[in-house]
Design a protein around this motif. Structure first.
Motif, PDB file in Angstrom:
ATOM      1  N   GLU A 157       4.521   1.897   6.682  1.00 62.02           N
ATOM      2  CA  GLU A 157       4.306   1.324   5.350  1.00 62.02           C
ATOM      3  C   GLU A 157       2.835   1.480   4.945  1.00 62.02           C
ATOM      4  O   GLU A 157       2.523   1.839   3.808  1.00 62.02           O
ATOM      5  CB  GLU A 157       4.699  -0.157   5.345  1.00 62.02           C
ATOM      6  N   LEU A 198       9.425  -0.110  -0.396  1.00 64.36           N
ATOM      7  CA  LEU A 198       8.775  -0.702   0.772  1.00 64.36           C
ATOM      8  C   LEU A 198       9.656  -1.748   1.455  1.00 64.36           C
ATOM      9  O   LEU A 198       9.334  -2.219   2.537  1.00 64.36           O
ATOM     10  CB  LEU A 198       7.433  -1.321   0.371  1.00 64.36           C
ATOM     11  N   TYR A 254      10.622  -1.400   5.060  1.00 63.57           N
ATOM     12  CA  TYR A 254       9.748  -1.710   6.189  1.00 63.57           C
ATOM     13  C   TYR A 254       9.709  -3.197   6.513  1.00 63.57           C
ATOM     14  O   TYR A 254       8.942  -3.632   7.351  1.00 63.57           O
ATOM     15  CB  TYR A 254       8.334  -1.169   5.907  1.00 63.57           C
ATOM     16  N   ASN A 255      10.526  -3.959   5.793  1.00 61.25           N
ATOM     17  CA  ASN A 255      10.612  -5.387   6.086  1.00 61.25           C
ATOM     18  C   ASN A 255      11.766  -5.619   7.057  1.00 61.25           C
ATOM     19  O   ASN A 255      12.918  -5.667   6.669  1.00 61.25           O
ATOM     20  CB  ASN A 255      10.826  -6.172   4.795  1.00 61.25           C
ATOM     21  N   GLY A 310       8.850   7.532   4.544  1.00 59.77           N
ATOM     22  CA  GLY A 310       7.445   7.151   4.371  1.00 59.77           C
ATOM     23  C   GLY A 310       6.513   8.346   4.443  1.00 59.77           C
ATOM     24  O   GLY A 310       5.637   8.511   3.591  1.00 59.77           O
ATOM     25  N   SER A 339       1.432  -7.055   8.470  1.00 56.69           N
ATOM     26  CA  SER A 339       1.684  -6.004   7.487  1.00 56.69           C
ATOM     27  C   SER A 339       0.844  -6.231   6.238  1.00 56.69           C
ATOM     28  O   SER A 339       0.225  -5.310   5.725  1.00 56.69           O
ATOM     29  CB  SER A 339       3.179  -5.912   7.162  1.00 56.69           C
ATOM     30  N   ARG A 352       7.861  -3.760  -2.715  1.00 52.68           N
ATOM     31  CA  ARG A 352       8.593  -4.588  -1.760  1.00 52.68           C
ATOM     32  C   ARG A 352       9.916  -5.104  -2.318  1.00 52.68           C
ATOM     33  O   ARG A 352      10.769  -5.571  -1.578  1.00 52.68           O
ATOM     34  CB  ARG A 352       7.722  -5.762  -1.313  1.00 52.68           C
TER      35      ARG A 352
END
Ligand SMILES: Nc1ncnc2c1ncn2[C@@H]1O[C@H](COP(=O)(O)OP(=O)(O)OP(=O)(O)O)[C@@H](O)[C@H]1O
Ligand SMILES: [Mg+2]
Lengths: 330, 262
Positions: free
Chosen positions: B144, B214, B217-218, B241, B59, B176
């Protein structure tokens, strides 16, 4: 037809320089606040107006920095005019309908490094919503016409300057445009290349298209243009058919005589407005109302041989230099 | 639509044929092979470490490449003057911008797929599970990346590549942790809240609402514990997104449409 192919009215472009000027919308602010070093303005085009009729070859002439490219960029929608307006093929500037029938070659063009000629022309054809078949036929014909057949396998990155110029002209013609705008089409080309382009422009005119091109090379204009506009320092200086612009304000006559004895030559020099020695011949320029018959008789009587008698025609160069001087001292 | 596709395809073709892109992918692949070396050195934990680090590198690398390519995308067309022949064509400027975004999205898809294949091979080597959750996680990594593509294009529509790059990286870094900023309540060392600190907290919370979240997306925890991600979550994160990207492109088009090309 009635509407001109292209027209501009009082077109003005002022560039804002400096740090803030480069950000959109901040230039005017910086200028109003008169911040030194930040507010610098360049008046590139100051009120230009002209019309290009359908079917003509129109030369847009001016020295370096005159504002040719800036004017053309406003016509192409790349720059927003500071003020003034224009039309393309009867539509206001920026109209999509007009752009569908427009071809454009920018100054010093540069294209996509990794594309080959056919791919490149095909891409541009798609932007005009041409069918795959149309694109293929048209691209192949243009590559052939512009003498690039030997380079079809090469990516554009490996093209020479003259070849880039040629593929640039090919892309300008991909949609078979009614109006073709070329910014210095002959730059970077050798004499043969320039002749090719001149021939091509002429061919386009014979197909009924309108061609508008800029240059500072007088010879190109002299040979093919129906009308020219001369722009100097952002302002229009002359506009009209070349023959009219080149007409001398006074009726002078150039008489060229060969093998004239020295003492007769000196005597006749007194009667002329100016003389130029051309090897063993002499050119006498006789002013308005001079008795040409008597002068010629005199010269022949003294043992000279008549080479030519022609009404004096200003050269484009004379005109150009005269206008440029006028511009320098307003 | 056809014009947008043509511009997108051309952008993609240019990027794929560009050596810089190829070398970036090579570099990313080399780095991932190093993970393999590291993880095999740590006994017992190797599978988890490989998944954690592998996903993180995929990523982060994809985002960095997206930023790098994204901020230069439009700038390059202007700098090299290729845009001079595009703008006079019968297309709207927003079509040009969306075409560029499409091209970059395709390019990034290739990038993420290549990384995914490398990851898969690594998993084979250490005999680790490459389950559905891994595919889901990689898909979300791609979403992402699309958000970042939108942000990069937005900044580059009105500023220089360098500044756009910095701003986009800033958005990425803060983005993030947005989930933690959203309910930020700063306190003094003694545990008290003062009006000043409250104001700062409010400001940060405001910023957090504009920046993309974000953290969605982790999905490392799912992957490490071999847990399939709920499809509703995947759908929601994808919708968020794509919407964020669309809004960025709309704003970018607004700036772009009033711009001079000198
Ligand atoms: N982006 C810009 N910012 C500031 N000034 C500019 C800009 N572009 C052009 N100018 C100025 O505007 C004037 C006209 O430039 P332009 O490029 O239109 O001239 P030109 O007639 O095309 O010249 P050439 O024959 O050299 O191509 C010049 O003085 C130039 O310095
Ligand atoms: Mg120029």
């Amino acid at each position: 037809m009635s509407t001109p192919a292209l027209s501009v009215t009082d077109l003005v472009k002022t560039f804002d320089l400096g740090f803030l000027g480069s950000l959109p919308g901040f230039g005017g602010l910086a200028a109003r606040l008169q911040i030194k070093g930040i507010a610098q303005r360049v008046q590139a085009v100051r009120g230009v107006s002209f019309e290009v009729q359908r079917g003509e070859i129109f030369g847009f002439l001016g020295p370096n920095g005159a504002g040719k490219t800036t004017t053309i960029k406003m016509l192409m929608g790349l720059l927003r005019p500071t003020s003034g307006s224009g039309t393309l093929l009867g539509h206001p500037l920026g109209h999509r309908e007009a752009r569908q029938r427009l071809g454009f070659l920018p100054e010093h063009p540069y294209f996509y490094d990794y594309l080959k000629p056919m791919e490149f022309l095909d891409f541009y054809g798609q932007l005009f919503a041409m069918t795959a078949k149309e694109r293929r036929q048209r691209a192949a014909a243009l590559i052939e016409r512009l003498g690039l057949s030997h380079a079809v396998g090469r990516p554009l990155r490996k093209f020479s300057k003259g070849m880039v110029q040629r593929i640039g002209i090919a892309q300008a013609l991909i949609n078979d445009p009614e109006l073709v705008v070329l910014d210095e089409p002959m730059s970077g080309l050798d004499p043969i290349g320039r002749k090719d382009i001149r021939d091509l422009i002429f061919e386009l005119k014979q197909q009924g298209k309108t061609i508008f091109f800029s240059t500072h090379i007088l010879q190109d204009v002299e040979m093919i243009c129906d009308r020219v506009a001369i722009i100097i320092n952002g302002q229009m200086r002359a506009l009209g058919p070349l023959t009219e612009l080149l007409q001398s304000p006074t009726q002078q006559v150039d008489v060229v005589v060969g093998r004239l004895p020295e003492e007769a030559a000196r005597r006749l020099e007194g009667l002329a407005q100016g003389t130029v020695r051309l090897g063993d011949a002499i050119q006498f320029r006789l002013g308005d109302g001079a008795d040409v018959d008597t002068f010629v008789g005199d010269a022949l009587g003294a043992g000279g041989r008549l080479v030519s008698v022609v009404p004096h025609r200003r050269s484009l160069e004379d005109l150009f230099v005269a206008e440029a001087k006028r511009g320098a001292a307003p | 639509m056809r014009q947008i596709w043509a511009i997108g395809l051309n952008t993609f073709r240019e990027a794929i044929r560009n050596r810089v892109f190829a070398s970036l992918i090579m570099f990313a692949m080399a780095l991932m092979l190093m993970t393999l070396a590291i993880s095999s050195a740590s006994l017992h934990e190797e599978e988890r470490l490989l998944k954690d680090v592998g996903l993180f590198l995929t990523s982060t690398f994809s985002v960095l490449i997206a930023v790098f390519v994204g901020v230069n995308l439009v700038y390059k067309e202007i700098d090299r003057k290729t845009i001079f022949t595009l703008i006079p064509k019968p297309i709207f400027r927003f079509q040009f911008l969306i075409g560029k975004a499409l091209g970059l999205s395709l390019t990034m898809l290739v990038q993420v797929l290549v990384m995914a294949v490398v990851l898969r091979l690594q998993f084979l080597v250490v005999d680790a599970r490459f389950g559905l959750e891994m595919v889901q996680a990689l898909f979300l990594v791609y979403i992402e990346v699309l958000v970042i593509v939108g942000v990069a294009l937005l900044f580059s529509s009105f500023s220089t590549p360098f500044l756009s790059g910095m701003l986009t990286l800033g958005v990425f870094a803060v983005g993030r942790f947005v989930d933690r900023l959203v309910d930020l309540r700063l306190k003094t060392g003694g545990g008290d809240r003062t009006p000043e600190l409250d104001q700062v907290s409010a400001l940060m919370r405001g910023v957090a609402h504009i920046l993309p979240d974000l953290s969605l997306y982790n999905t490392t925890t799912y992957v490490v514990y071999d847990k399939v991600i709920e499809w509703s979550y995947v759908a929601q994160a994808t919708g968020y997104g794509l919407t964020y990207m669309a809004v960025c492109l709309a704003v970018a088009s607004f700036f772009f449409s009033r711009r001079d090309f000198v």
